[in-house]
Design a protein around this motif. Structure first.
Motif, PDB file in Angstrom:
ATOM      1  N   TYR A  84       0.837  -1.192   0.000  1.00 44.36           N
ATOM      2  CA  TYR A  84       0.000   0.000   0.000  1.00 44.36           C
ATOM      3  C   TYR A  84       0.871   1.240   0.000  1.00 44.36           C
ATOM      4  N   GLY A  85       0.322   2.305  -0.548  1.00 43.60           N
ATOM      5  CA  GLY A  85       0.950   3.611  -0.464  1.00 43.60           C
ATOM      6  C   GLY A  85       0.199   4.465   0.554  1.00 43.60           C
ATOM      7  N   ILE A  86       0.773   5.579   0.921  1.00 43.12           N
ATOM      8  CA  ILE A  86       0.115   6.488   1.851  1.00 43.12           C
ATOM      9  C   ILE A  86      -1.192   6.970   1.223  1.00 43.12           C
ATOM     10  N   ASN A  87      -2.253   6.977   2.023  1.00 42.26           N
ATOM     11  CA  ASN A  87      -3.625   7.365   1.647  1.00 42.26           C
ATOM     12  C   ASN A  87      -4.347   6.343   0.776  1.00 42.26           C
ATOM     13  N   TYR A 105      -7.745   4.116   5.633  1.00 40.80           N
ATOM     14  CA  TYR A 105      -6.716   4.586   4.708  1.00 40.80           C
ATOM     15  C   TYR A 105      -5.350   4.485   5.378  1.00 40.80           C
ATOM     16  N   VAL A 106      -4.334   4.140   4.596  1.00 44.05           N
ATOM     17  CA  VAL A 106      -2.980   4.063   5.133  1.00 44.05           C
ATOM     18  C   VAL A 106      -2.510   5.482   5.430  1.00 44.05           C
ATOM     19  N   SER A 107      -2.181   5.735   6.687  1.00 41.15           N
ATOM     20  CA  SER A 107      -1.692   7.065   7.037  1.00 41.15           C
ATOM     21  C   SER A 107      -0.184   7.077   7.259  1.00 41.15           C
ATOM     22  N   ASP A 152      -9.422   5.674  10.049  1.00 38.34           N
ATOM     23  CA  ASP A 152     -10.746   5.725   9.426  1.00 38.34           C
ATOM     24  C   ASP A 152     -10.939   6.970   8.565  1.00 38.34           C
ATOM     25  N   LYS A 153     -10.100   7.980   8.737  1.00 32.99           N
ATOM     26  CA  LYS A 153     -10.167   9.213   7.946  1.00 32.99           C
ATOM     27  C   LYS A 153      -8.887   9.355   7.140  1.00 32.99           C
ATOM     28  N   ARG A 154      -9.015   9.878   5.939  1.00 29.63           N
ATOM     29  CA  ARG A 154      -7.843  10.133   5.108  1.00 29.63           C
ATOM     30  C   ARG A 154      -7.119  11.353   5.669  1.00 29.63           C
ATOM     31  N   LEU A 155      -5.822  11.214   5.923  1.00 31.67           N
ATOM     32  CA  LEU A 155      -5.031  12.297   6.489  1.00 31.67           C
ATOM     33  C   LEU A 155      -4.042  12.835   5.468  1.00 31.67           C
ATOM     34  N   GLY A 156      -3.651  14.094   5.643  1.00 32.73           N
ATOM     35  CA  GLY A 156      -2.635  14.700   4.787  1.00 32.73           C
ATOM     36  C   GLY A 156      -1.252  14.164   5.129  1.00 32.73           C
ATOM     37  N   GLU A 157      -0.253  14.647   4.399  1.00 35.88           N
ATOM     38  CA  GLU A 157       1.110  14.159   4.594  1.00 35.88           C
ATOM     39  C   GLU A 157       1.627  14.478   5.995  1.00 35.88           C
TER      40      GLU A 157
END
Length: 87
Positions: free
Chosen positions: A20-23, A36-38, A54-59
């Motif tokens: 997986y990649g981030i997000n 989502y992968v954080s 459970d929430k998509r996070l920024g970098e």
């Protein structure tokens, strides 16, 4: 806490070895998303961990972004033989 079927638990265990990649969303079947992968942690010991929220996070998530996260799942990949001296 969510209740997962045995089939979904098996798929979750298998998904630990997906790349997986981030997000990227993490799905355990065709309709159930666990998050989502954080973050991806690749330790020198060979242990690899996906942090799934459970929430998509920024970098670089702010405290406000982190505060909206209600569920965190850790997917452990186990040891990566190529990154250790295991023979």
């Amino acid at each position: 806490m969510n209740k997962y079927s045995d089939f979904q638990r098996m798929n979750m265990a298998i998904s630990e070895y997906n790349k997986y990649g981030i997000n990227d969303p993490v799905m355990i079947d065709s309709i159930t998303k666990i998050g989502y992968v954080s973050k991806f942690k690749d330790k020198a010991t060979g242990e690899q961990i996906y942090v799934v929220t459970d929430k998509r996070l920024g970098e670089n998530p702010s405290i406000m972004e982190l505060a909206i996260v209600k569920k965190v799942t850790l997917l452990y990949r186990g040891l990566n033989k190529s990154s250790t001296k295991i023979k």
